[in-house]
Design a protein around this motif. Sequence first.
Motif, PDB file in Angstrom:
ATOM      1  N   ILE A 162     138.426  10.212 -22.305  1.00 31.73           N
ATOM      2  CA  ILE A 162     140.128  10.125 -22.350  1.00 31.73           C
ATOM      3  C   ILE A 162     140.468   8.842 -22.503  1.00 31.73           C
ATOM      4  CG2 ILE A 162     140.429  12.239 -20.713  1.00 31.73           C
ATOM      5  CD1 ILE A 162     140.893  10.332 -18.579  1.00 31.73           C
ATOM      6  N   ASP A 163     141.689   8.472 -23.217  1.00 34.26           N
ATOM      7  CA  ASP A 163     142.430   7.069 -23.138  1.00 34.26           C
ATOM      8  C   ASP A 163     143.054   6.860 -21.623  1.00 34.26           C
ATOM      9  OD1 ASP A 163     143.908   5.207 -23.581  1.00 34.26           O
ATOM     10  OD2 ASP A 163     144.057   5.254 -25.605  1.00 34.26           O
ATOM     11  N   GLU A 164     142.307   6.148 -20.995  1.00 35.82           N
ATOM     12  CA  GLU A 164     142.893   6.170 -19.695  1.00 35.82           C
ATOM     13  C   GLU A 164     144.109   5.511 -19.579  1.00 35.82           C
ATOM     14  OE1 GLU A 164     138.638   5.611 -17.207  1.00 35.82           O
ATOM     15  OE2 GLU A 164     139.519   3.744 -18.080  1.00 35.82           O
ATOM     16  N   GLU A 188     150.380  18.674 -23.775  1.00 36.69           N
ATOM     17  CA  GLU A 188     151.948  18.839 -24.383  1.00 36.69           C
ATOM     18  C   GLU A 188     152.540  17.619 -23.576  1.00 36.69           C
ATOM     19  OE1 GLU A 188     155.474  22.213 -24.361  1.00 36.69           O
ATOM     20  OE2 GLU A 188     153.123  22.633 -23.582  1.00 36.69           O
ATOM     21  N   LYS A 189     152.352  17.431 -22.368  1.00 38.67           N
ATOM     22  CA  LYS A 189     153.053  16.393 -21.618  1.00 38.67           C
ATOM     23  C   LYS A 189     152.820  14.909 -22.144  1.00 38.67           C
ATOM     24  CE  LYS A 189     153.747  14.309 -16.925  1.00 38.67           C
ATOM     25  NZ  LYS A 189     153.440  14.347 -15.575  1.00 38.67           N
ATOM     26  N   ILE A 190     151.556  14.635 -23.012  1.00 35.31           N
ATOM     27  CA  ILE A 190     151.038  13.434 -23.427  1.00 35.31           C
ATOM     28  C   ILE A 190     151.922  13.316 -24.788  1.00 35.31           C
ATOM     29  CG2 ILE A 190     149.409  12.256 -24.826  1.00 35.31           C
ATOM     30  CD1 ILE A 190     147.458  13.325 -22.458  1.00 35.31           C
ATOM     31  N   ARG A 191     152.043  14.380 -25.444  1.00 38.51           N
ATOM     32  CA  ARG A 191     152.824  14.346 -26.687  1.00 38.51           C
ATOM     33  C   ARG A 191     154.370  14.089 -26.472  1.00 38.51           C
ATOM     34  NH1 ARG A 191     154.406  20.171 -28.780  1.00 38.51           N
ATOM     35  NH2 ARG A 191     155.821  19.744 -27.052  1.00 38.51           N
ATOM     36  N   ASN A 192     154.964  14.670 -25.393  1.00 41.60           N
ATOM     37  CA  ASN A 192     156.182  14.448 -25.253  1.00 41.60           C
ATOM     38  C   ASN A 192     156.756  13.171 -24.552  1.00 41.60           C
ATOM     39  OD1 ASN A 192     156.544  17.128 -26.072  1.00 41.60           O
ATOM     40  ND2 ASN A 192     156.710  18.087 -23.811  1.00 41.60           N
ATOM     41  N   THR A 193     155.669  12.370 -23.684  1.00 39.44           N
ATOM     42  CA  THR A 193     156.111  11.285 -23.412  1.00 39.44           C
ATOM     43  C   THR A 193     155.387  10.230 -23.791  1.00 39.44           C
ATOM     44  OG1 THR A 193     154.151  11.393 -21.640  1.00 39.44           O
ATOM     45  CG2 THR A 193     156.183  12.447 -20.973  1.00 39.44           C
ATOM     46  N   VAL A 196     151.986  10.833 -29.031  1.00 42.84           N
ATOM     47  CA  VAL A 196     150.758  10.708 -29.317  1.00 42.84           C
ATOM     48  C   VAL A 196     149.993  12.237 -29.141  1.00 42.84           C
ATOM     49  CG1 VAL A 196     149.503   9.995 -27.677  1.00 42.84           C
ATOM     50  CG2 VAL A 196     148.423   9.829 -29.900  1.00 42.84           C
ATOM     51  N   ALA A 197     149.354  12.683 -30.055  1.00 46.00           N
ATOM     52  CA  ALA A 197     148.560  13.888 -29.886  1.00 46.00           C
ATOM     53  C   ALA A 197     147.673  13.968 -28.650  1.00 46.00           C
ATOM     54  CB  ALA A 197     148.096  14.525 -31.055  1.00 46.00           C
ATOM     55  N   GLY A 198     147.599  15.049 -27.964  1.00 47.02           N
ATOM     56  CA  GLY A 198     146.904  14.949 -26.982  1.00 47.02           C
ATOM     57  C   GLY A 198     145.160  15.008 -26.874  1.00 47.02           C
ATOM     58  N   ASP A 199     144.843  15.873 -28.018  1.00 48.63           N
ATOM     59  CA  ASP A 199     143.558  16.076 -28.352  1.00 48.63           C
ATOM     60  C   ASP A 199     143.289  15.771 -29.858  1.00 48.63           C
ATOM     61  OD1 ASP A 199     140.731  17.305 -27.371  1.00 48.63           O
ATOM     62  OD2 ASP A 199     141.135  18.193 -29.269  1.00 48.63           O
ATOM     63  N   GLU A 268     145.039   7.721 -32.413  1.00 50.56           N
ATOM     64  CA  GLU A 268     145.540   8.989 -32.835  1.00 50.56           C
ATOM     65  C   GLU A 268     145.419  10.033 -32.022  1.00 50.56           C
ATOM     66  OE1 GLU A 268     147.894   9.094 -35.347  1.00 50.56           O
ATOM     67  OE2 GLU A 268     147.612   6.984 -35.891  1.00 50.56           O
ATOM     68  N   GLY A 269     144.785  10.031 -31.108  1.00 48.19           N
ATOM     69  CA  GLY A 269     144.761  11.156 -30.091  1.00 48.19           C
ATOM     70  C   GLY A 269     144.322  10.556 -28.587  1.00 48.19           C
ATOM     71  N   ALA A 270     144.512  11.358 -27.540  1.00 48.07           N
ATOM     72  CA  ALA A 270     144.448  10.777 -26.201  1.00 48.07           C
ATOM     73  C   ALA A 270     143.349  11.495 -25.605  1.00 48.07           C
ATOM     74  CB  ALA A 270     145.826  11.159 -25.360  1.00 48.07           C
TER      75      ALA A 270
END
Length: 428
Positions: A162-164, A188-193, A196-199, A268-270
């Motif tokens: 993960i990107d900490e 989904e929360k990462i994308r919204n807040t 950036v894409a979460g995975d 480009e992803g978390a």
Amino acid sequence: MGTNGNLERRTILKAAGASLATVGLAATTGCGGNSGAGDGTVTIRYAWWGAEERTKRINQTIALFEKKYPKIKVETDFQDYVAFWEKFQTQAAGGNPPDVFQNSVAFLRKYDKRGVLLDLKSQVDAGNLSMDNFRAGVEKVGEVDGKLLGVPVGSNTMSLVIDEKVFEKAGIKAEQGWTWDEYFAALEKIRNTQKVAGDTGYFGIMYLYDLYLRQNGKAFFTEDGLGFTEADLTEWWTDGYNRVKAGIITDPKKVEQLKPKSSLAAGEGASEFTWDNFTVRYTTEGDSTYGLAPIPTTDGKQTGQYLSSLMLSASSRTKHPKEVAQFIDFMVHDPEVGKIMGYDRGILATTEQFEAYQPTDAPQKAIAQYEKDVAEAGVLGPITPHPSGADTVEAAFLRIAGDVGLGKSKVSDAVKQFFSEAETALAA
């Protein structure tokens, strides 16, 4: 498995494609290593794949071995992953593979079936090779059908990198036992807040799908073939493609454009699923801080994880089985070898080497801690030996899943194509 593991896994496509083309090995008598010299010196050939840094480390360990065993000389050969297996296949077909070589579980049954691999149990019985002091039962990885076909040099298990910084800003804490529903909600929360894409694209990773199947009482492979149905795979790929369209998975076109750099390291992803010992790449490629998080679960308990390993195997055609066994023994037990190799090929497999090497950098400390935490969580199960043709099946899974993600193929067509190719590979 090397420091650029995702690249190794993705380039398996070419190697496996070649392997499908060559479905039989010539039944020729072999050469093995060079004949002994007049003074009693023998030469063995050692081959491996990996990056330049691995080669530097291995050459240092060979120098130590030759100092201890002055009557054994070691000729070396290394390639990148694809070139290694292409060359090895040609050598094996001609009856002249290297005496000792780097190997992995995907190739054990394939080359045992073709009479290429030496059963090392005879050398254990003769006292030339010790199978004592391996960590967490990892020595079982090289045992297939009652034979000892490989000796592990390191262990690894699947992880979630993960990107900490992104996870912290999004207020997400990944904990042992979290579920897939919780993981996808986090994406989904990462994308919204964080916008950036979460995975970066989980659904094309065969080994991750294997864990998911194991969580549900199945497995990717049985000893004879596939352990899941077309309906199972349809559900997995449909779910993944829908998440791509929803924007919580990195656009596959972007992933392709960024290669060989990871989309995670490129921002480009978390998160990204990969083998734990591959994670050192993200610190060198990216500008953030990266950590290892637990694998999501179906039931809040079992992750389906197991220890896998790079290992050393020997040719059944070698003229110097004793010397090859002594070489393998030295490479997996000698403490100085452990200090030199570090975690380049995974967490060191034997206690002698594991205790001798004390990592000083944060990424390798994190890898060691992750494997310790996974072991203490009690989630590790036995690995399922892969059937002959597993390497080709893995390549097909990666390629066809990629076509699904890019919208080049409908899920229904992709599933039929995969099962067709897999059945052909496993029947070869």
